[in-house]
Design a protein around this motif. Sequence first.
Motif, PDB file in Angstrom:
ATOM      1  N   LEU A  78     -12.562  16.738  33.818  1.00 59.80           N
ATOM      2  CA  LEU A  78     -13.121  16.450  32.488  1.00 59.80           C
ATOM      3  C   LEU A  78     -12.712  15.066  32.004  1.00 59.80           C
ATOM      4  O   LEU A  78     -13.531  14.293  31.508  1.00 59.80           O
ATOM      5  CB  LEU A  78     -12.664  17.523  31.497  1.00 59.80           C
ATOM      6  CG  LEU A  78     -13.120  17.365  30.049  1.00 59.80           C
ATOM      7  CD1 LEU A  78     -14.634  17.484  29.951  1.00 59.80           C
ATOM      8  CD2 LEU A  78     -12.448  18.405  29.171  1.00 59.80           C
ATOM      9  N   LEU A  79     -11.441  14.740  32.158  1.00 61.78           N
ATOM     10  CA  LEU A  79     -10.923  13.467  31.652  1.00 61.78           C
ATOM     11  C   LEU A  79     -11.301  12.260  32.507  1.00 61.78           C
ATOM     12  O   LEU A  79     -11.298  11.130  32.028  1.00 61.78           O
ATOM     13  CB  LEU A  79      -9.403  13.542  31.497  1.00 61.78           C
ATOM     14  CG  LEU A  79      -8.886  14.559  30.473  1.00 61.78           C
ATOM     15  CD1 LEU A  79      -7.366  14.591  30.480  1.00 61.78           C
ATOM     16  CD2 LEU A  79      -9.423  14.242  29.090  1.00 61.78           C
ATOM     17  N   THR A  80     -11.613  12.504  33.787  1.00 63.87           N
ATOM     18  CA  THR A  80     -11.888  11.380  34.692  1.00 63.87           C
ATOM     19  C   THR A  80     -13.331  11.340  35.171  1.00 63.87           C
ATOM     20  O   THR A  80     -13.643  10.617  36.115  1.00 63.87           O
ATOM     21  CB  THR A  80     -10.964  11.452  35.921  1.00 63.87           C
ATOM     22  OG1 THR A  80     -11.219  12.673  36.621  1.00 63.87           O
ATOM     23  CG2 THR A  80      -9.510  11.348  35.536  1.00 63.87           C
ATOM     24  N   GLY A  81     -14.202  12.095  34.538  1.00 59.29           N
ATOM     25  CA  GLY A  81     -15.603  12.089  34.954  1.00 59.29           C
ATOM     26  C   GLY A  81     -15.791  12.620  36.354  1.00 59.29           C
ATOM     27  O   GLY A  81     -16.439  11.994  37.186  1.00 59.29           O
ATOM     28  N   GLY A  82     -15.203  13.773  36.604  1.00 60.21           N
ATOM     29  CA  GLY A  82     -15.323  14.374  37.934  1.00 60.21           C
ATOM     30  C   GLY A  82     -14.424  13.718  38.957  1.00 60.21           C
ATOM     31  O   GLY A  82     -14.751  13.672  40.137  1.00 60.21           O
ATOM     32  N   GLY A  83     -13.287  13.232  38.509  1.00 64.59           N
ATOM     33  CA  GLY A  83     -12.380  12.544  39.434  1.00 64.59           C
ATOM     34  C   GLY A  83     -13.016  11.260  39.928  1.00 64.59           C
ATOM     35  O   GLY A  83     -12.952  10.954  41.115  1.00 64.59           O
ATOM     36  N   PHE A  84     -13.646  10.533  38.992  1.00 63.18           N
ATOM     37  CA  PHE A  84     -14.353   9.289  39.290  1.00 63.18           C
ATOM     38  C   PHE A  84     -15.469   9.500  40.313  1.00 63.18           C
ATOM     39  O   PHE A  84     -15.818   8.609  41.072  1.00 63.18           O
ATOM     40  CB  PHE A  84     -13.375   8.203  39.751  1.00 63.18           C
ATOM     41  CG  PHE A  84     -12.232   7.990  38.797  1.00 63.18           C
ATOM     42  CD1 PHE A  84     -12.454   7.404  37.558  1.00 63.18           C
ATOM     43  CD2 PHE A  84     -10.956   8.424  39.108  1.00 63.18           C
ATOM     44  CE1 PHE A  84     -11.404   7.222  36.665  1.00 63.18           C
ATOM     45  CE2 PHE A  84      -9.909   8.253  38.223  1.00 63.18           C
ATOM     46  CZ  PHE A  84     -10.126   7.656  36.993  1.00 63.18           C
ATOM     47  N   GLY A  85     -15.994  10.713  40.321  1.00 64.17           N
ATOM     48  CA  GLY A  85     -17.088  11.047  41.234  1.00 64.17           C
ATOM     49  C   GLY A  85     -16.628  11.504  42.590  1.00 64.17           C
ATOM     50  O   GLY A  85     -17.361  12.173  43.312  1.00 64.17           O
ATOM     51  N   ILE A  86     -15.404  11.195  42.954  1.00 60.32           N
ATOM     52  CA  ILE A  86     -14.888  11.541  44.285  1.00 60.32           C
ATOM     53  C   ILE A  86     -14.615  13.037  44.377  1.00 60.32           C
ATOM     54  O   ILE A  86     -15.078  13.710  45.303  1.00 60.32           O
ATOM     55  CB  ILE A  86     -13.621  10.720  44.604  1.00 60.32           C
ATOM     56  CG1 ILE A  86     -13.974   9.232  44.634  1.00 60.32           C
ATOM     57  CG2 ILE A  86     -13.008  11.168  45.929  1.00 60.32           C
ATOM     58  CD1 ILE A  86     -12.778   8.319  44.654  1.00 60.32           C
ATOM     59  N   VAL A  87     -13.859  13.571  43.431  1.00 55.43           N
ATOM     60  CA  VAL A  87     -13.540  15.002  43.428  1.00 55.43           C
ATOM     61  C   VAL A  87     -14.815  15.817  43.238  1.00 55.43           C
ATOM     62  O   VAL A  87     -14.990  16.868  43.855  1.00 55.43           O
ATOM     63  CB  VAL A  87     -12.496  15.337  42.347  1.00 55.43           C
ATOM     64  CG1 VAL A  87     -12.230  16.823  42.278  1.00 55.43           C
ATOM     65  CG2 VAL A  87     -11.208  14.577  42.596  1.00 55.43           C
ATOM     66  N   LEU A  88     -15.699  15.328  42.408  1.00 61.89           N
ATOM     67  CA  LEU A  88     -16.985  15.987  42.186  1.00 61.89           C
ATOM     68  C   LEU A  88     -17.736  16.136  43.506  1.00 61.89           C
ATOM     69  O   LEU A  88     -18.204  17.224  43.847  1.00 61.89           O
ATOM     70  CB  LEU A  88     -17.820  15.180  41.191  1.00 61.89           C
ATOM     71  CG  LEU A  88     -19.243  15.653  40.939  1.00 61.89           C
ATOM     72  CD1 LEU A  88     -19.228  17.008  40.257  1.00 61.89           C
ATOM     73  CD2 LEU A  88     -19.985  14.627  40.104  1.00 61.89           C
TER      74      LEU A  88
END
Length: 112
Positions: A78-88
């Motif tokens: 939530l705080l990092t926008g999906g883990g800067f897209g990487i975790v997403l």
Amino acid sequence: MDTLKVDVFMDLYGHYFLEKDIRSVRLMLNAAHNDLYPMLFSIDFKAPGKVLFLSLFLGVCGIDRFYIGDTSMGIFKLLTGGGFGIVLFIDWFTISKVTRERNYDKFLACLY
């Protein structure tokens, strides 16, 4: 637990577990006392397909992780926008497995 109850449970919930865990779930159910049967049906197993859907469309907000009970990873996403897209992106391929592992953990917690 009698065989019919085990078969009913596995028919209803077998797809919520990893393939490698199916045999151990069946063995533990066979060894379990009949009094556990109602409690097993009250476990809130999460459907891996539903969680994947949440991950695809709301994963950037961490909704998928909040839904399966992984609050810390949900807050991170939530705080990092999906883990800067990487975790997403990684979650799109791994969230179904993680969900099945969490379901197995809930099952074990109910037995012990």
